[in-house]
Design a protein around this motif. Structure first.
Motif, PDB file in Angstrom:
ATOM      1  N   MET A   9       0.841  -1.200   0.000  1.00 29.02           N
ATOM      2  CA  MET A   9       0.000   0.000   0.000  1.00 29.02           C
ATOM      3  C   MET A   9       0.875   1.249   0.000  1.00 29.02           C
ATOM      4  SD  MET A   9      -2.898   1.294  -0.202  1.00 29.02           S
ATOM      5  CE  MET A   9      -3.891  -0.170  -0.075  1.00 29.02           C
ATOM      6  N   VAL A  10       2.007   1.203   0.708  1.00 32.57           N
ATOM      7  CA  VAL A  10       2.888   2.379   0.768  1.00 32.57           C
ATOM      8  C   VAL A  10       3.374   2.743  -0.631  1.00 32.57           C
ATOM      9  CG1 VAL A  10       4.967   3.350   1.786  1.00 32.57           C
ATOM     10  CG2 VAL A  10       3.598   1.725   3.077  1.00 32.57           C
ATOM     11  N   THR A  11       3.767   1.742  -1.400  1.00 31.70           N
ATOM     12  CA  THR A  11       4.224   1.999  -2.766  1.00 31.70           C
ATOM     13  C   THR A  11       3.128   2.644  -3.585  1.00 31.70           C
ATOM     14  OG1 THR A  11       5.656   0.059  -2.627  1.00 31.70           O
ATOM     15  CG2 THR A  11       5.228   0.955  -4.816  1.00 31.70           C
ATOM     16  N   LYS A  12       1.917   2.101  -3.462  1.00 25.63           N
ATOM     17  CA  LYS A  12       0.804   2.658  -4.241  1.00 25.63           C
ATOM     18  C   LYS A  12       0.532   4.105  -3.827  1.00 25.63           C
ATOM     19  CE  LYS A  12      -1.357  -1.801  -5.002  1.00 25.63           C
ATOM     20  NZ  LYS A  12      -2.160  -2.850  -4.362  1.00 25.63           N
ATOM     21  N   VAL A  13       0.666   4.392  -2.519  1.00 30.53           N
ATOM     22  CA  VAL A  13       0.453   5.761  -2.052  1.00 30.53           C
ATOM     23  C   VAL A  13       1.486   6.689  -2.678  1.00 30.53           C
ATOM     24  CG1 VAL A  13       0.648   7.259  -0.034  1.00 30.53           C
ATOM     25  CG2 VAL A  13      -0.721   5.193   0.091  1.00 30.53           C
ATOM     26  N   VAL A  28       0.399   9.851  -4.922  1.00 31.26           N
ATOM     27  CA  VAL A  28       0.738  11.191  -4.442  1.00 31.26           C
ATOM     28  C   VAL A  28       1.513  11.959  -5.506  1.00 31.26           C
ATOM     29  CG1 VAL A  28       2.229  12.407  -2.804  1.00 31.26           C
ATOM     30  CG2 VAL A  28       0.610  10.717  -1.984  1.00 31.26           C
ATOM     31  N   GLY A  29       2.446  11.267  -6.174  1.00 30.65           N
ATOM     32  CA  GLY A  29       3.179  11.931  -7.248  1.00 30.65           C
ATOM     33  C   GLY A  29       2.233  12.475  -8.312  1.00 30.65           C
ATOM     34  N   LEU A  30       1.228  11.663  -8.668  1.00 30.18           N
ATOM     35  CA  LEU A  30       0.260  12.094  -9.668  1.00 30.18           C
ATOM     36  C   LEU A  30      -0.598  13.236  -9.144  1.00 30.18           C
ATOM     37  CD1 LEU A  30      -0.754   8.568 -10.972  1.00 30.18           C
ATOM     38  CD2 LEU A  30       0.443  10.334 -12.262  1.00 30.18           C
ATOM     39  N   LEU A  31      -0.927  13.207  -7.853  1.00 27.82           N
ATOM     40  CA  LEU A  31      -1.718  14.287  -7.267  1.00 27.82           C
ATOM     41  C   LEU A  31      -0.966  15.614  -7.370  1.00 27.82           C
ATOM     42  CD1 LEU A  31      -3.389  12.834  -4.045  1.00 27.82           C
ATOM     43  CD2 LEU A  31      -4.509  13.994  -5.936  1.00 27.82           C
ATOM     44  N   TRP A  32       0.335  15.569  -7.091  1.00 26.19           N
ATOM     45  CA  TRP A  32       1.136  16.792  -7.165  1.00 26.19           C
ATOM     46  C   TRP A  32       1.144  17.314  -8.605  1.00 26.19           C
ATOM     47  CZ3 TRP A  32       0.987  16.812  -2.281  1.00 26.19           C
ATOM     48  CH2 TRP A  32       1.641  17.802  -1.549  1.00 26.19           C
ATOM     49  N   LEU A  33       1.257  16.403  -9.558  1.00 22.26           N
ATOM     50  CA  LEU A  33       1.213  16.817 -10.960  1.00 22.26           C
ATOM     51  C   LEU A  33      -0.135  17.435 -11.284  1.00 22.26           C
ATOM     52  CD1 LEU A  33       2.589  16.799 -13.757  1.00 22.26           C
ATOM     53  CD2 LEU A  33       1.466  14.614 -14.167  1.00 22.26           C
ATOM     54  N   LEU A  39      10.758   2.547  -2.750  1.00 22.84           N
ATOM     55  CA  LEU A  39      10.131   3.829  -2.419  1.00 22.84           C
ATOM     56  C   LEU A  39      11.075   4.987  -2.719  1.00 22.84           C
ATOM     57  CD1 LEU A  39       8.349   2.959   0.940  1.00 22.84           C
ATOM     58  CD2 LEU A  39       7.324   3.216  -1.318  1.00 22.84           C
ATOM     59  N   GLY A  40      12.366   4.792  -2.486  1.00 28.21           N
ATOM     60  CA  GLY A  40      13.327   5.839  -2.813  1.00 28.21           C
ATOM     61  C   GLY A  40      13.301   6.180  -4.286  1.00 28.21           C
ATOM     62  N   MET A  41      13.245   5.169  -5.127  1.00 33.58           N
ATOM     63  CA  MET A  41      13.199   5.428  -6.564  1.00 33.58           C
ATOM     64  C   MET A  41      11.868   6.099  -6.938  1.00 33.58           C
ATOM     65  SD  MET A  41      14.309   5.559  -9.585  1.00 33.58           S
ATOM     66  CE  MET A  41      15.895   4.789  -9.603  1.00 33.58           C
ATOM     67  N   TRP A  42      10.752   5.662  -6.344  1.00 30.99           N
ATOM     68  CA  TRP A  42       9.467   6.298  -6.657  1.00 30.99           C
ATOM     69  C   TRP A  42       9.457   7.764  -6.232  1.00 30.99           C
ATOM     70  CZ3 TRP A  42       6.020   5.235 -10.055  1.00 30.99           C
ATOM     71  CH2 TRP A  42       5.796   3.917 -10.445  1.00 30.99           C
ATOM     72  N   ALA A  43      10.111   8.067  -5.083  1.00 31.81           N
ATOM     73  CA  ALA A  43      10.185   9.465  -4.663  1.00 31.81           C
ATOM     74  C   ALA A  43      10.946  10.285  -5.707  1.00 31.81           C
ATOM     75  CB  ALA A  43      10.872   9.580  -3.308  1.00 31.81           C
ATOM     76  N   PHE A  44      12.052   9.720  -6.211  1.00 31.93           N
ATOM     77  CA  PHE A  44      12.803  10.424  -7.253  1.00 31.93           C
ATOM     78  C   PHE A  44      11.961  10.564  -8.522  1.00 31.93           C
ATOM     79  CE2 PHE A  44      15.998  11.967  -9.878  1.00 31.93           C
ATOM     80  CZ  PHE A  44      16.102  11.196 -11.015  1.00 31.93           C
ATOM     81  N   SER A  81       8.841  10.847  -8.740  1.00 34.61           N
ATOM     82  CA  SER A  81       7.859  11.916  -8.546  1.00 34.61           C
ATOM     83  C   SER A  81       8.464  13.270  -8.882  1.00 34.61           C
ATOM     84  CB  SER A  81       7.345  11.923  -7.103  1.00 34.61           C
ATOM     85  OG  SER A  81       6.593  10.783  -6.851  1.00 34.61           O
ATOM     86  N   THR A  82       9.726  13.476  -8.511  1.00 38.25           N
ATOM     87  CA  THR A  82      10.360  14.750  -8.861  1.00 38.25           C
ATOM     88  C   THR A  82      10.526  14.862 -10.377  1.00 38.25           C
ATOM     89  OG1 THR A  82      12.677  14.017  -8.756  1.00 38.25           O
ATOM     90  CG2 THR A  82      11.637  14.688  -6.691  1.00 38.25           C
ATOM     91  N   GLU A  83      10.851  13.753 -11.015  1.00 40.66           N
ATOM     92  CA  GLU A  83      10.972  13.759 -12.478  1.00 40.66           C
ATOM     93  C   GLU A  83       9.625  14.034 -13.126  1.00 40.66           C
ATOM     94  OE1 GLU A  83      14.412  12.003 -14.386  1.00 40.66           O
ATOM     95  OE2 GLU A  83      14.136  13.951 -13.421  1.00 40.66           O
ATOM     96  N   LEU A  84       8.558  13.512 -12.517  1.00 44.10           N
ATOM     97  CA  LEU A  84       7.218  13.736 -13.043  1.00 44.10           C
ATOM     98  C   LEU A  84       6.875  15.222 -12.994  1.00 44.10           C
ATOM     99  CD1 LEU A  84       4.664  12.269 -14.080  1.00 44.10           C
ATOM    100  CD2 LEU A  84       3.870  12.196 -11.731  1.00 44.10           C
ATOM    101  N   MET A  85       7.251  15.883 -11.912  1.00 43.36           N
ATOM    102  CA  MET A  85       7.004  17.317 -11.807  1.00 43.36           C
ATOM    103  C   MET A  85       7.860  18.072 -12.818  1.00 43.36           C
ATOM    104  SD  MET A  85       4.721  17.403  -9.639  1.00 43.36           S
ATOM    105  CE  MET A  85       4.552  19.143  -9.370  1.00 43.36           C
TER     106      MET A  85
END
Lengths: 122, 219
Positions: free
Chosen positions: A71-75, A79-84, B25-30, B32-36
């Motif tokens: 679930m954490v991964t999906k969140v 969230v990344g998409l929400l920010w976009l 999760l570390g890669m997904w966080a990165f 997300s920055t690339e997505l922005m």
């Protein structure tokens, strides 16, 4: 202590090949739809973006192992998409409503009468 | 749980599963920055696309839908080879991982090659803003508004070249990971670098999945 699992299962080769086939079909559909709707305005853009979104969803869910992830991964993904969405939404909101209000004459009242606001057009 | 019996476990993690999730999760966080980052470019392009709809639709004719479509297919194939490489790593077949990553690199290089061919055609037509620009030819032979074409081509070159730069970085990362796979640095219980560099590559592929209709398939 039980081993925490980063994802519950690894998809089979068959799954990967099916997803790949779907992606290629969607690619052909994109180009075909573009040629079909050429000159017909916004509907072509909508279709192209819908197909692109479908391809992205397939890549994210299957190739990037989000389906079956924690679930954490999906969140993190959502969230990344929400920010976009905030970026795109508020920026477009600014530009699309630029003509809705009359240009400001400042807060000093030059005349005693307030200027009439034009009809907002949609 | 000492490092003797779990050589891949970094000391700050309780177990390999937790470590894998942290890496992911570390890669997904990165990402997300690339997505922005790319999102800002897409948003800016969209604003001008709405403002100059007709002009941009005409400018898009200077791009080759065929080459762009082939490139999209090439990247989709490369995402398949990456996914299969992760599958192979899960099964412990590290030699196969290396071959699949080399195939991915090859497909990535084909993409770069086609992209540079497109850039070369733009060079020949003198429609590269700031580098090679023939205003008279644009007005009289191509019958395009030079200001609008300059804006469109600026977006095209910035967006696709930054995307290509991401691909080159991904190719470099896979070269290192492929070498490490071949020399037995990974195992079925630990292949996180393969998986998370795969995440990066899939993301760059998704960016192109949106770049292609945005730039090439205008109406």
């Amino acid at each position: 202590m039980t081993q925490a699992k980063a994802h519950t299962h690894e998809p089979s080769i068959r799954t990967y090949l099916l997803v790949f086939a779907a992606l290629m079909i969607l690619l052909i559909a994109t180009v075909w739809a573009a040629k079909l709707t050429h000159g017909h305005g916004a509907i072509g853009v909508v279709i192209a973006m819908l197909i692109a979104t479908a391809k992205a969803v397939l890549v994210v869910l299957f190739f990037m192992h989000v389906k079956g992830s924690t679930m954490v991964t999906k969140v993190f993904v959502v969230v990344g998409l929400l920010w976009l969405a905030i970026l795109v939404g508020l920026t477009l909101n600014d530009y699309m409503t630029r003509e809705w209000l009359p240009p400001s004459r400042g807060w000093h009242q030059v005349n005693s009468q307030m200027p009439q606001a034009p009809e907002p057009h949609h | 749980m000492s490092t003797q019996d779990q050589p891949f476990l970094a000391h700050q993690f309780d177990d390999l599963g937790q470590q894998k999730e942290a890496d992911t999760l570390g890669m997904w966080a990165f990402l997300s920055t690339e997505l922005m980052f790319f999102g800002g470019l897409f948003t800016a392009f969209t604003i001008y696309r709405i403002a100059y709809t007709e002009a941009f639709a005409q400018c898009a004719q200077k791009l080759s839908m065929t080459l762009g479509g082939i490139n999209t297919g090439v990247l989709l194939c490369s995402s398949l080879t990456v996914a299969l490489a992760v599958w192979a790593a899960h099964r412990g077949n590290m030699r196969l991982v290396c071959w699949l990553l080399l195939a991915t690199i090859a497909l990535g290089l084909i993409f770069i090659g086609i992209k540079f061919t497109e850039y070369y055609f733009d060079w020949q037509e003198s429609i590269i803003p700031g580098f090679r620009w023939n205003e008279q030819k644009i007005i009289h032979e191509m019958h395009l508004d030079p200001a609008r074409l300059r804006l469109f081509m600026t977006f095209y070159f910035v967006m696709t070249s930054i995307h290509a730069l991401h691909m080159v970085i991904g190719i470099g990362i896979f070269a290192v990971v492929a070498y490490k796979s071949w020399t037995g640095r990974y195992a079925p219980e630990y292949y996180n670098p393969i998986e998370i560099s795969g995440l990066y590559w899939h993301f760059v592929d998704i960016i192109w999945i949106f770049l292609f209709p945005t730039l090439y398939l205008l109406h």
